[in-house]
Scaffold this motif. Structure first.
Motif, mmCIF file in Angstrom:
data_model
loop_
_atom_site.group_PDB
_atom_site.id
_atom_site.type_symbol
_atom_site.label_atom_id
_atom_site.label_comp_id
_atom_site.label_asym_id
_atom_site.label_seq_id
_atom_site.Cartn_x
_atom_site.Cartn_y
_atom_site.Cartn_z
ATOM 1 N N GLN A 182 -93.625 13.367 76.209
ATOM 2 C CA GLN A 182 -92.952 12.917 75.162
ATOM 3 C C GLN A 182 -92.538 13.994 74.402
ATOM 4 O O GLN A 182 -93.140 15.086 74.239
ATOM 5 N N SER A 275 -82.316 9.814 76.668
ATOM 6 C CA SER A 275 -83.426 9.413 76.610
ATOM 7 C C SER A 275 -84.409 9.681 77.653
ATOM 8 O O SER A 275 -85.656 10.081 77.533
ATOM 9 N N VAL A 303 -83.815 0.446 72.668
ATOM 10 C CA VAL A 303 -84.679 0.328 71.733
ATOM 11 C C VAL A 303 -85.822 -0.729 72.049
ATOM 12 O O VAL A 303 -87.043 -0.180 71.785
ATOM 13 N N GLU A 306 -88.375 1.481 73.955
ATOM 14 C CA GLU A 306 -88.847 2.736 73.312
ATOM 15 C C GLU A 306 -88.192 4.104 73.791
ATOM 16 O O GLU A 306 -88.806 5.129 73.667
ATOM 17 N N SER A 308 -85.038 4.709 72.272
ATOM 18 C CA SER A 308 -83.899 5.115 71.119
ATOM 19 C C SER A 308 -84.639 4.336 69.832
ATOM 20 O O SER A 308 -85.441 3.530 69.668
ATOM 21 N N TYR A 309 -83.619 4.561 68.686
ATOM 22 C CA TYR A 309 -83.899 3.908 67.543
ATOM 23 C C TYR A 309 -82.640 3.333 67.013
ATOM 24 O O TYR A 309 -81.571 3.783 67.495
ATOM 25 N N ASN A 328 -90.786 7.600 74.230
ATOM 26 C CA ASN A 328 -91.671 7.116 75.161
ATOM 27 C C ASN A 328 -91.207 6.843 76.624
ATOM 28 O O ASN A 328 -90.859 5.912 77.214
ATOM 29 N N LYS A 331 -93.043 4.410 79.282
ATOM 30 C CA LYS A 331 -92.339 3.189 78.982
ATOM 31 C C LYS A 331 -90.830 2.747 79.398
ATOM 32 O O LYS A 331 -90.622 1.806 80.257
#
Length: 352
Positions: A182, A275, A303, A306, A308-309, A328, A331
């Motif tokens: 991470q 990501s 999103v 997991e 991005s936001y 993450n 995932k």
């Protein structure tokens, strides 16, 4: 075997490149059609040629083949002559964005021709929002889709379930061996400098969300703006407001990402790449962004994975910038089938 392939846009071209390389390495003959975006006629319809040139992939530019005609209406005479000339055993097409349901671009026209000539067709759908509802005459015999999210979308939009297979996105195979740990980016209060990369899109909201970025930059923050190749709008006035916080660079988007601390975009594939590199990504999701995809999947897939936001307002964006942002990767890789074997699966599906 002989394979006739065609792709218009850059994103789908990136997904097809590893497939073409693998097919040719196995001894198959691939006739690859692309389209440049060097003219007014092709600016919003093409772009794949630049990807093929960058990857040293032999291809035919459709402009050289038929001139600057209307590439929204590729006549059956063109596709029929291609099939008569090359006599392909399979047809492979990308899934370039189309705004009109009845557009007869080269990809759709080859699907129709494949049906007419009883040649199996495969369409590579590399991202969840690419394939939109369309008449059945544009349905390929096989859909190679990137992940479970994309499968849900194409099925909901009308694709026959028995034709859809999850293969992964071949352009993401190169991320299989990236660092899986991470990646932590601390907020601007504790970092000396933080570099943002804003990946633009054809979205009408670019002006709104880039303005949010400018209003939210910290004392030591800088931002680079990467304009989408199909975006014809002028951003000079907006960019001038950034002053000395604007990072001006000649780097390609891929190289620019590698130097970024945070990636900002609406729903560009570049956000997924960021990501996968472990670079925290913020997706600007306004009311008109990926509406149907979010409804079908229960949110924006990146999103949900997991990777991005989500920022749907200036306040939400500013709140995210106060947080420690993480990706993450475990995932995300699992959700997007990142195992380095996507190109192999597409080739196997195409030739089966």
């Amino acid at each position: 075997m002989k394979i006739l392939a065609a792709v218009r846009h850059p994103g789908p071209a990136e997904a097809v490149v590893p497939v073409i390389k693998l097919l040719r390495s196995q001894g198959h003959q691939v006739i690859l059609l692309g389209l440049n975006n060097n003219s007014i006629e092709t600016k919003t319809l093409g772009g794949s040629v630049s990807i093929f040139n960058r990857n040293n992939i032999g291809h035919i530019d459709m402009v050289d083949m038929v001139g600057n005609s209307d590439f929204r209406k590729v006549d059956s005479k063109v596709t029929n002559s291609l099939i008569d000339k090359y006599k392909p055993d399979r047809i492979l097409v990308g899934c370039s964005t189309q705004e009109e349901k009845l557009i007869r671009c080269i990809e759709n026209s080859l699907i129709i021709a494949g049906s007419d000539y009883s040649i199996p067709t495969l369409q590579l759908v590399e991202m969840w929002g690419c394939w939109t509802s369309r008449p059945e005459i544009f349905y390929p015999d096989r859909f190679a889709v990137s992940d479970e999210f994309t499968k849900k979308v194409v099925l909901k939009r009308g694709a026959p379930k028995k034709r859809v297979k999850i293969t992964g996105n071949p352009s993401f195979d190169v991320f299989h061996n990236c660092n899986r740990s991470q990646n932590l980016i601390t907020n601007s209060q504790s970092a000396n400098t933080r570099d943002f990369v804003y990946i633009g899109q054809v979205s009408p909201d670019n002006f709104t969300t880039f303005d949010w970025v400018l209003k939210s930059l910290g004392t030591n923050d800088r931002v680079a703006f990467a304009k989408h190749p199909r975006d014809l709008r002028n951003y000079d006035s907006l960019l001038s407001q950034a002053g000395n916080k604007l990072l001006v660079t000649d780097l390609s988007n891929d190289d620019l990402l590698k130097q970024a601390d945070v990636c900002l975009t609406h729903s560009s594939t570049m956000g997924v790449k960021a990501s996968l590199l472990g670079i925290p990504t913020i997706n600007f999701i306004l009311d008109n962004d990926q509406v149907e995809v979010r409804q079908i999947c229960g949110g924006l897939p990146l999103v949900l994975a997991e990777g991005s936001y989500k920022a749907d307002s200036l306040e939400a964006f500013r709140n995210l910038l106060k947080q420690d942002l993480v990706v993450n990767q475990s995932k995300l890789r699992s959700s997007l089938n990142i195992d380095g074997m996507s190109a192999v699966r597409v080739v196997d599906y195409l030739l089966s």
